[in-house]
Design an enzyme around this catalytic site. Structure first.
Site, short mmCIF file in Angstrom:
data_model
loop_
_atom_site.label_atom_id
_atom_site.label_comp_id
_atom_site.label_asym_id
_atom_site.label_seq_id
_atom_site.Cartn_x
_atom_site.Cartn_y
_atom_site.Cartn_z
N THR A 12 9.96 16.08 -17.32
CA THR A 12 10.81 17.19 -17.76
C THR A 12 12.08 17.27 -16.92
O THR A 12 13.13 17.71 -17.41
CB THR A 12 10.02 18.50 -17.67
N THR A 91 5.56 16.60 -14.46
CA THR A 91 4.60 17.43 -13.71
C THR A 91 3.15 17.22 -14.18
O THR A 91 2.22 17.52 -13.44
CB THR A 91 4.93 18.94 -13.87
N ASP A 92 2.99 16.73 -15.43
CA ASP A 92 1.64 16.78 -16.01
C ASP A 92 0.63 15.89 -15.29
O ASP A 92 -0.55 16.24 -15.22
CB ASP A 92 1.70 16.43 -17.50
#
Ligand code: SIN
Length: 317
Positions: A12, A91-92
């Site tokens: 992101t 971030t996942d």
């Protein structure tokens, strides 16, 4: 003069949305490393090299990209003029990549991971500040190991966990707490930098097609042992069960785990709780992954299943 290298992998932080007020409907991994740096004017003029290794939405992270990333970071760490490396990432799966790098890279030169919860096109993106903080940390003397900086919090890669799906303040190190804070361009250190752990520097050199197969199963009401039986039939060499509470496992899964172990499959238990991990090792229970998250425990078991004695396998650093 020591150089900082920024390696972009997507996420992101490099994401782009059609509207500035859209913080969830965007495409991750659009921007390259140069564009990320260009959005942080205070970094202009510093000795920074930028390179783009991948443009992944990190939900699609794979072992081939991990191998390429670890090999590239190892090569950068070997350059005497490189003081530290910053990695931008989604971030996942950040907690998994952080743990993987923690166990496959030497700790003496820092690798600083950073990410963002809002895309680069958002009204107030968190990525530029996080990248600024990451470079600030990377240029700070004495920093070691794989660490992550988000929202000014500096967390050990091995302790990192994502707690929230969309808020900016999404990460924690659980009970361990932060290592430091990046505040107003300075670093306030709270505890020692990571000293390194038993390393498997050799794993990134192994063809990812031959990495041990380790899968993850969740224990829940109504759990079915057939899930574990199917994974064993599909070639799993290791299974991590994300257990309830302090790593407790549904009877159906315990019975299936015993069948798997009888076939030589290693089975560990972790906790699906967001913090706390698993404490204690009562007799008769499956081995526990301690404080690791289930996804990190999967990496740890995979590393343990790599055949011993391959070139480069090393001890503590
Ligand atoms: C990703 O993990 O690549 C997308 C989500 C994010 O970075 O927050």
């Amino acid at each position: 003069m020591q150089i900082t290298v920024v390696v972009a992998t997507g996420g992101t932080i490099a994401g782009s949305a059609a509207r500035a007020d859209d913080a969830v409907g965007y495409t991750a991994g659009v921007l390259d490393a140069g564009a990320l740096l260009a959005a942080v004017p205070p970094l202009a003029g510093l000795p920074i090299e930028a390179e783009t290794l991948a443009r992944l939405d990190s939900r699609d992270m794979d072992h081939a990209t991990w191998a390429a990333l670890a090999r590239r970071l190892r090569a950068l760490q070997a350059r005497p003029e490189v003081g530290a490396v910053v990695v931008t990432h989604g971030t996942d799966t950040l907690e998994e990549t952080a743990y993987f790098l923690h166990r496959t890279l030497r700790a003496d030169k820092p690798v600083v991971l950073t990410a963002a919860m809002r895309p680069a096109t958002a009204l107030s993106p968190d990525g530029p500040r996080n990248l600024f903080d990451a470079v600030t940390l990377a240029r700070t003397p004495g920093v070691r190991g794989v660490v992550a900086v988000l929202g000014g919090q500096v967390l050990a890669g091995a302790e990192l966990r994502k707690l929230h799906g969309w808020r900016v303040d999404a990460f924690s190190a659980g009970d361990a707490g932060p290592l430091a804070w990046v505040e107003d361009g300075g670093v306030r250190v709270l505890r020692d930098w990571p000293r390194g752990e038993a390393l498997r520097e050799d794993l990134p050199d192994l063809d990812p097609a031959h990495w041990p197969v380790v899968d993850l199963v969740t224990s829940h009401a109504g759990a079915r042992g057939a899930v574990i039986d199917a994974l064993v039939a599909a070639g799993a060499q290791g299974i991590v069960i994300a257990g309830t509470g302090n790593g407790s496992v549904h009877r159906q899964l315990r019975e299936a785990a015993a069948r798997a172990e009888a076939h030589g499959v290693r089975v560990w238990r972790a906790s699906r709780c967001l913090a706390g991990g698993v404490v204690g090792a009562p007799a008769g229970e499956l081995p526990s992954a301690g404080s690791l998250t289930p996804a990190q425990a999967r990496v740890a078991l995979m590393l343990e299943l790599v055949p011993p004695g391959r070139a480069g396998s090393a001890g503590l650093v």
